[in-house]
Design a protein around this motif. Sequence first.
Motif, short mmCIF file in Angstrom:
data_model
loop_
_atom_site.label_atom_id
_atom_site.label_comp_id
_atom_site.label_asym_id
_atom_site.label_seq_id
_atom_site.Cartn_x
_atom_site.Cartn_y
_atom_site.Cartn_z
N ILE A 139 17.11 9.67 -33.79
CA ILE A 139 16.82 8.23 -33.72
C ILE A 139 18.00 7.42 -34.25
O ILE A 139 18.41 6.42 -33.63
CB ILE A 139 15.53 7.90 -34.51
CG1 ILE A 139 14.32 8.54 -33.84
CG2 ILE A 139 15.34 6.38 -34.62
CD1 ILE A 139 13.04 8.48 -34.67
N VAL A 140 18.55 7.83 -35.39
CA VAL A 140 19.69 7.12 -36.00
C VAL A 140 20.89 7.12 -35.05
O VAL A 140 21.55 6.09 -34.86
CB VAL A 140 20.08 7.75 -37.35
CG1 VAL A 140 21.41 7.20 -37.84
CG2 VAL A 140 18.99 7.47 -38.39
N PHE A 181 28.85 11.46 -31.61
CA PHE A 181 27.51 11.17 -32.11
C PHE A 181 26.49 12.12 -31.48
O PHE A 181 25.63 12.69 -32.15
CB PHE A 181 27.10 9.72 -31.80
CG PHE A 181 27.75 8.70 -32.68
CD1 PHE A 181 28.18 9.02 -33.96
CD2 PHE A 181 27.93 7.40 -32.24
CE1 PHE A 181 28.77 8.08 -34.77
CE2 PHE A 181 28.53 6.45 -33.05
CZ PHE A 181 28.95 6.79 -34.32
N ALA A 182 26.62 12.27 -30.16
CA ALA A 182 25.71 13.15 -29.44
C ALA A 182 25.88 14.60 -29.88
O ALA A 182 24.90 15.35 -29.97
CB ALA A 182 25.94 13.03 -27.94
N ALA A 183 27.11 15.00 -30.17
CA ALA A 183 27.39 16.37 -30.63
C ALA A 183 26.70 16.63 -31.97
O ALA A 183 26.19 17.73 -32.22
CB ALA A 183 28.89 16.60 -30.75
N PHE A 210 18.10 9.36 -26.85
CA PHE A 210 18.13 10.00 -28.17
C PHE A 210 16.99 9.48 -29.05
O PHE A 210 16.38 10.26 -29.79
CB PHE A 210 19.47 9.76 -28.84
CG PHE A 210 20.52 10.77 -28.48
CD1 PHE A 210 20.44 12.07 -28.96
CD2 PHE A 210 21.57 10.44 -27.66
CE1 PHE A 210 21.40 13.02 -28.62
CE2 PHE A 210 22.53 11.37 -27.31
CZ PHE A 210 22.44 12.67 -27.78
N ILE A 211 16.71 8.20 -28.95
CA ILE A 211 15.61 7.62 -29.73
C ILE A 211 14.28 8.22 -29.29
O ILE A 211 13.45 8.61 -30.11
CB ILE A 211 15.59 6.09 -29.59
CG1 ILE A 211 16.83 5.48 -30.28
CG2 ILE A 211 14.32 5.50 -30.20
CD1 ILE A 211 17.02 3.99 -30.01
N LEU A 212 14.09 8.30 -27.97
CA LEU A 212 12.85 8.88 -27.43
C LEU A 212 12.70 10.34 -27.84
O LEU A 212 11.61 10.78 -28.20
CB LEU A 212 12.84 8.77 -25.89
CG LEU A 212 12.61 7.37 -25.31
CD1 LEU A 212 12.81 7.39 -23.80
CD2 LEU A 212 11.22 6.85 -25.67
N VAL A 236 12.19 14.69 -21.83
CA VAL A 236 12.68 13.41 -22.36
C VAL A 236 12.38 13.26 -23.84
O VAL A 236 13.27 12.93 -24.64
CB VAL A 236 12.07 12.21 -21.58
CG1 VAL A 236 12.52 10.88 -22.19
CG2 VAL A 236 12.46 12.28 -20.11
N SER A 237 11.14 13.49 -24.22
CA SER A 237 10.72 13.33 -25.61
C SER A 237 9.73 14.43 -25.99
O SER A 237 8.54 14.17 -26.19
CB SER A 237 10.09 11.95 -25.81
OG SER A 237 9.76 11.73 -27.16
#
Length: 233
Positions: free
Chosen positions: A77-78, A146-148, A205-207, A217-218
């Motif tokens: 989420i962050v 960030f994704a890594a 990423f938040i989902l 997706v989530s």
Amino acid sequence: MLISAFVLGLLGSFHCVGMCGPIAFMLPVDRTNVYKKASQIAMYHAGRLLAYSIIGLVFGLIGKSLFLFGFQQQLSIVIGVLMILLVIIPQHKLNKYNASRPIYKLIGKVKSALGAALKKKTADTFLTIGFLNGFLPCGLVYMAVFAAIAAGNALNGSLYMTVFGLGTVPLMTTAIYLSNFLKGNARQKIQKAIPVFVIIIGVLFILRGLGLGIPYVSPAPITDLVTNQINCH
């Protein structure tokens, strides 16, 4: 998420052409031998991919340490919120808090080494140029980093960054062969699409962090799945 890495690299390479294009144009490739030139360009890309994979490995390890403390969902989420904020907040305000300032000396050394490598024509020149190029600061690379971190472990982090790098290969190769292949208007439209796609990745990423139980997706947190299985038995 790996698809998002490739698309981020593909769209982001329009930004890369502006930032790293001059380096690509200055590559001391052999312009008399088509096959040799192609192999030299391939070595340049291999060097960049190697650099990206190492960066992903390091930040993937950081993500793994956070995951071990049970921050999987919160971290996702962050990361998503940070990606969105970096797109929404005006650039001039972000410059006041430039994260790369403490490592300017290191970046300066990388640039010096890169300049020296561009003057050589030895067998390892193109691999070295690509490798050093991969460590130069770039906003799109930061997004991929960030994704890594959110990938959760060293292998996935390295894989994410490598796939991101592969996404930049087609356009960067085209830029080396045809420096003015894309006109200004088309480039501007694609540049405008990049922030939109970054926001989409941020939302994903938040989902994922919310664990809503949506397949792919989530997905629901592992602890919830285990609890459900226990209750069923």
